[in-house]
Design a protein around this motif. Structure first.
Motif, short mmCIF file in Angstrom:
data_model
loop_
_atom_site.label_atom_id
_atom_site.label_comp_id
_atom_site.label_asym_id
_atom_site.label_seq_id
_atom_site.Cartn_x
_atom_site.Cartn_y
_atom_site.Cartn_z
N SER A 159 1.02 -1.67 -0.29
CA SER A 159 0.21 0.26 -0.27
C SER A 159 0.55 1.31 0.35
CB SER A 159 -0.64 0.15 1.66
OG SER A 159 -1.40 1.20 1.19
N ILE A 160 1.27 2.19 -1.01
CA ILE A 160 1.71 3.57 -1.31
C ILE A 160 0.62 4.15 -0.26
CG2 ILE A 160 2.87 5.19 -2.52
CD1 ILE A 160 3.62 1.88 -3.08
N VAL A 161 1.67 5.17 0.37
CA VAL A 161 1.08 5.97 1.22
C VAL A 161 1.44 7.60 1.35
CG1 VAL A 161 1.01 6.96 3.79
CG2 VAL A 161 0.94 4.30 3.05
N GLN A 162 0.32 8.14 0.79
CA GLN A 162 0.64 9.46 0.57
C GLN A 162 1.67 10.86 1.83
OE1 GLN A 162 1.29 11.46 -2.40
NE2 GLN A 162 1.25 9.71 -3.59
N VAL A 163 2.77 11.03 1.76
CA VAL A 163 2.66 11.87 2.56
C VAL A 163 3.03 13.43 2.67
CG1 VAL A 163 3.63 10.09 4.43
CG2 VAL A 163 5.79 11.07 3.05
N ARG A 164 2.75 14.60 3.61
CA ARG A 164 3.63 15.78 2.79
C ARG A 164 4.63 15.92 1.95
NH1 ARG A 164 3.37 17.05 7.56
NH2 ARG A 164 4.85 18.34 7.78
N SER A 165 5.71 15.64 2.19
CA SER A 165 7.26 15.61 1.89
C SER A 165 7.08 14.30 0.66
CB SER A 165 7.52 14.77 2.86
OG SER A 165 7.45 13.93 3.65
N SER A 166 5.99 13.54 -0.37
CA SER A 166 6.61 12.82 -1.09
C SER A 166 6.67 13.47 -1.83
CB SER A 166 4.55 12.41 -1.12
OG SER A 166 4.78 11.10 -0.56
N ALA A 167 6.64 14.17 -2.32
CA ALA A 167 7.00 14.80 -3.82
C ALA A 167 8.34 16.35 -3.45
CB ALA A 167 5.98 15.43 -4.99
N TRP A 168 8.28 16.14 -2.31
CA TRP A 168 10.00 17.08 -1.80
C TRP A 168 10.81 16.52 -2.85
CZ3 TRP A 168 8.40 19.12 3.85
CH2 TRP A 168 7.26 19.41 3.33
N CYS A 169 11.83 17.57 -2.55
CA CYS A 169 13.83 16.77 -2.65
C CYS A 169 14.36 15.99 -1.52
CB CYS A 169 14.66 18.20 -3.04
SG CYS A 169 16.22 17.92 -3.24
N CYS A 170 14.48 15.25 -1.52
CA CYS A 170 15.48 14.33 -0.35
C CYS A 170 16.70 15.31 -0.09
CB CYS A 170 16.09 12.63 -0.02
SG CYS A 170 17.36 12.41 -1.41
N GLY A 171 17.28 16.00 -0.65
CA GLY A 171 17.89 16.89 -0.17
C GLY A 171 19.85 16.21 -0.22
N PHE A 172 19.68 15.47 -1.13
CA PHE A 172 21.39 14.87 -1.31
C PHE A 172 21.37 15.70 -3.19
CE2 PHE A 172 23.26 11.94 -4.54
CZ PHE A 172 24.26 11.46 -3.33
N GLY A 173 21.60 15.23 -3.80
CA GLY A 173 21.65 16.48 -4.98
C GLY A 173 22.82 15.97 -5.48
N GLY A 174 23.85 14.72 -5.02
CA GLY A 174 25.14 14.27 -5.74
C GLY A 174 26.19 15.04 -5.00
N THR A 175 26.99 16.31 -5.66
CA THR A 175 27.64 16.95 -5.61
C THR A 175 27.63 18.00 -4.17
OG1 THR A 175 27.73 18.19 -6.89
CG2 THR A 175 29.41 16.37 -6.90
N PHE A 176 25.82 18.01 -4.11
CA PHE A 176 25.85 19.44 -3.45
C PHE A 176 25.88 18.90 -1.77
CE2 PHE A 176 21.48 20.31 -0.48
CZ PHE A 176 20.96 21.78 -1.20
N SER A 177 24.81 17.98 -1.49
CA SER A 177 25.65 17.02 -0.64
C SER A 177 26.95 16.96 -0.03
CB SER A 177 25.66 15.83 -0.33
OG SER A 177 25.88 14.14 -1.31
N VAL A 178 27.88 17.00 -0.59
CA VAL A 178 29.57 17.60 -0.49
C VAL A 178 29.86 18.48 -0.05
CG1 VAL A 178 31.79 16.59 -1.19
CG2 VAL A 178 30.09 15.34 -1.67
N LYS A 179 29.53 19.50 -0.91
CA LYS A 179 29.68 20.75 -0.74
C LYS A 179 28.58 21.33 0.36
CE LYS A 179 30.10 22.08 -5.82
NZ LYS A 179 28.68 22.08 -6.92
N PHE A 180 27.44 21.50 0.08
CA PHE A 180 26.71 21.98 1.62
C PHE A 180 25.65 20.23 2.63
CE2 PHE A 180 26.68 24.95 -2.17
CZ PHE A 180 26.96 25.99 -1.37
N PRO A 181 26.75 19.96 3.17
CA PRO A 181 25.84 18.68 3.99
C PRO A 181 24.72 19.09 4.99
CG PRO A 181 28.67 19.23 4.33
CD PRO A 181 28.38 20.44 3.41
N GLU A 182 25.12 20.02 5.59
CA GLU A 182 23.96 21.20 6.50
C GLU A 182 23.29 21.05 5.98
OE1 GLU A 182 26.92 22.68 5.98
OE2 GLU A 182 28.92 21.93 7.84
N ILE A 183 22.84 21.74 4.87
CA ILE A 183 21.93 22.06 4.22
C ILE A 183 21.26 20.69 3.92
CG2 ILE A 183 20.82 23.46 2.53
CD1 ILE A 183 23.35 25.43 2.79
N SER A 184 21.95 19.95 3.41
CA SER A 184 21.05 18.82 2.34
C SER A 184 20.86 17.63 3.87
CB SER A 184 22.75 17.86 1.38
OG SER A 184 22.35 16.72 1.40
N THR A 185 21.43 17.62 4.96
CA THR A 185 21.35 17.04 6.48
C THR A 185 19.34 17.65 6.49
OG1 THR A 185 22.78 16.30 6.41
CG2 THR A 185 21.00 15.41 8.58
#
Lengths: 242, 168
Positions: A159-185
């Motif tokens: 059963s797939i549950v829809q949550v408020r954040s389903s469509a939001w970016c997870c914050g990883f973004g490849g090298t983004f997570s390396v350049k800005f780990p705090e924002i990414s997390t």
């Protein structure tokens, strides 16, 4: 895909899958072979060049793009269990290699299954409640979200549950997570909060990179649920012993 | 080293949940607005592709385009000076301004904010009146101490209840 019986697909295994989640590549092969597809894995393949491209290392990215095109040139269809890497080749290789024909032959796994093979009900079974996270590239550049949802809607017991954040970016973004780990997390934490409120069993995604990011946060908090699972692994439950 | 080290600033600000909520809400609002715009433009993807290609072309030939731009300006009688640092830019512009007078009306621009032009002009005794093109540009007037952030971003940390808007 060609309409003959021996459909052949070149398998492109992204770096994240190759190095951290090889079981996702194995699941991809099982699903495709279950549908009668002959899967060919060229062993001289490497990274698609996305990290280099996104950090402005255009020449390094071009060398990898040219290699990719050369290695996969003999295939009419190239499948990959990653929306991010598929989109890199299809939408961004133009800036590196121009109109190379290989670009248009690369597809994310859900696309290959639902659109090209017309296979929406694979007979997969997974008991539980899940949140689906379609990676940003898969959703917004490849527009494969509906294919992925259709495939999962046919998984027995799931059963797939829809949550408020389903469509939001997870914050990883490849090298983004390396350049800005705090924002990414922080973005990842915000993404997870509504899921934790819903007490779901699985977090399913089209991309292992997104899953790695979110799974890292879950494991550091000592959480065993939701369990991160790639779409390919869910669908591979159609195969006995998968 | 940037005058505004984003890593450090973001690390500090991420602990402020209320601010984080506001940034998040503003982001979702912007995304919803974009989605509405995309839906209203039937040729969105083609336009986006053309824009992306133009951007990549420009990046690939940045130096050549800049040289052409300077040549065209000079052909029309415009003097062109290339400043290699913010300090050089401020010094040159201040000198040009002081040659003419000390009361200046200046248009709002993020480049001039980034190089610290307003402060440099004021240090030189220039009386500055900066134009505000739209309502969003009043941000720096309301919160002048927050530094050269994007014109409307200084308002984000505040809640609307802090301001009383009076009818003209």
């Amino acid at each position: 895909l060609p309409e003959d019986t021996a459909v052949q697909v070149g398998l492109f295994v992204p770096c994240f899958v190759d190095l951290f989640y090889p079981e996702v590549a194995i699941a991809t092969v099982r699903v495709l072979e279950h549908l009668g597809v002959h899967v060919d894995y060229p062993e001289d393949q490497t990274c698609c060049g996305q990290p280099q491209f996104n950090t402005g290392r255009r020449d390094d990215a071009r060398a990898l793009a040219l290699r990719f095109c050369r290695v996969f040139d003999r295939f009419d269809t190239i499948a990959t269990p990653s929306g991010s890497c598929a989109s890199m080749v299809r939408h961004h290789y133009g800036a590196l290699v121009g109109d190379h024909p290989v670009r248009a032959r690369v597809f994310e796994l859900s696309e290959v299954l639902a659109r090209h093979l017309g296979a929406t009900n694979l007979g997969a079974k997974l008991e539980g409640r899940a949140v689906l996270h379609v990676g940003c590239h898969a959703e917004h550049e490849l527009h494969v979200g509906s294919d992925t949802r259709t495939l999962l809607d046919h998984v027995q017991g799931l059963s797939i549950v829809q949550v408020r954040s389903s469509a939001w970016c997870c914050g990883f973004g490849g090298t983004f997570s390396v350049k800005f780990p705090e924002i990414s997390t922080a973005m990842g934490r915000r993404k997870l909060e509504p899921m934790l409120d819903q007490d779901v069993d699985f977090l399913i995604s089209t991309d292992s990179s997104c899953l790695m990011h979110l799974a890292g946060m879950l494991s550091r908090e000592g959480r065993t649920r939701p369990r991160p699972v790639h779409v390919a692994e869910v669908l591979a439950t159609c195969v006995e012993g998968a | 080293m940037s005058r505004w080290p984003i890593r450090q600033v973001s690390r500090d600000k991420l602990g402020d949940r209320a601010l984080s909520d506001k940034v998040h809400k503003a982001t979702l609002h912007t995304m919803a607005g974009r989605a509405g715009l995309v839906a209203s433009e039937p040729h969105w993807e083609q336009l986006r592709t053309r824009a992306r290609e133009a951007r990549v072309r420009a990046l690939d030939d940045h130096d050549g385009l800049l040289a052409r731009f300077c040549d065209k300006l000079e052909a029309r009688g415009v003097g062109v000076t290339v400043a290699k640092t913010p300090a050089q830019a401020c010094e040159h512009i201040t000198r040009l301004v002081l040659d003419v007078g000390i009361r200046v009306t200046k248009s709002k621009s993020m480049t001039s904010e980034t190089v610290g032009l307003n402060a440099a002009l004021q240090r030189a005794g220039v009386v500055l009146l900066e134009s505000r093109a739209t309502l969003k540009d009043i941000g720096p007037n309301l919160c002048p101490n927050l530094g050269p952030l994007h014109a409307r971003m200084p308002l984000l940390p505040f809640s609307l209840t802090l301001f009383s808007i009076s009818e003209p």
